[in-house]
Design an enzyme around this catalytic site. Sequence first.
Site, PDB file in Angstrom:
ATOM      1  CB  SER A 113      -0.960  -0.049   1.195  1.00  0.00           C
ATOM      2  OG  SER A 113      -2.081   0.779   0.998  1.00  0.00           O
ATOM      3  CG  HIS A 138      -5.499  -3.013   1.237  1.00  0.00           C
ATOM      4  ND1 HIS A 138      -4.875  -2.841   0.017  1.00  0.00           N
ATOM      5  CD2 HIS A 138      -4.950  -2.084   2.074  1.00  0.00           C
ATOM      6  CE1 HIS A 138      -3.999  -1.854   0.097  1.00  0.00           C
ATOM      7  NE2 HIS A 138      -4.021  -1.383   1.338  1.00  0.00           N
TER       8      HIS A 138
END
Length: 256
Positions: free
Chosen positions: A86, A233
Amino acid sequence: MKLHYLNFSNDKKQSILILHGLFGSSKNWISIAKKLQLYLNVYALDLRNHGDSPHSNDHSLEDMILDVEEFITNHNLEKVILLGHSMGGLVAMGLALKNEALLKKLIIVDVAPKVYPPHHQKEFLVLNTDVSKFSNRREIDEYLKTIHDDDSIRQFLMMNLIKTENGYQWKINTKALEKASYLEEVKNWSGKQTNIPALFIRASNSEYILEKDYEIIMQMFPNAIIKELYGNHWIHYTNEKEFLLTIFDFLELHSK
């Protein structure tokens, strides 16, 4: 800035650096680091304003890239493997596009080289909560449920809690992160490219990498491969086994 880090030493000369995502820290990656330690010398870093690294009013991609460059230089590391998740993936991509001579391979976890709109409003509401008057973590969690009802994200954010003589407080530098505009800096990468071998891992239950993003990934990283794994995620946590097998395969290591 001299970053705090955890080192999982190995007599192997090849080093891998792990860069966590927003609101995370090196501690989120201990399980993965210990398994990579079988084959590599592992450094899990705390990026600025996170974990036990120093705080700063500045939180730009440029600054974070410089921090990691400084870390590599100060530790006399050569041709490192860089793994970024990320926000950490954006830092890793930025460093690869700026100074590919420092890197051997690149592993990017569930993020694309594109501009993302701000999307962590509820998380910042949690981190701006005054937790000093609560007596234990259970009480804090019960209160934070009224702000953020996702148990996994709430527990992830609560890893930033510390207890002091004056009660609980947040270790993370929320003010600097909330005003940061690092997501916008990706637009400065237009036209840049690196030939470093790269692995992009896309999480199936996440919208951080979409199929339409494949084109820009391959434009900037023509030696990239893109793998989709089942999970959200935080794929390194929700599908650790397949995540590691994918990395081992890319790095031409053999799982034990």
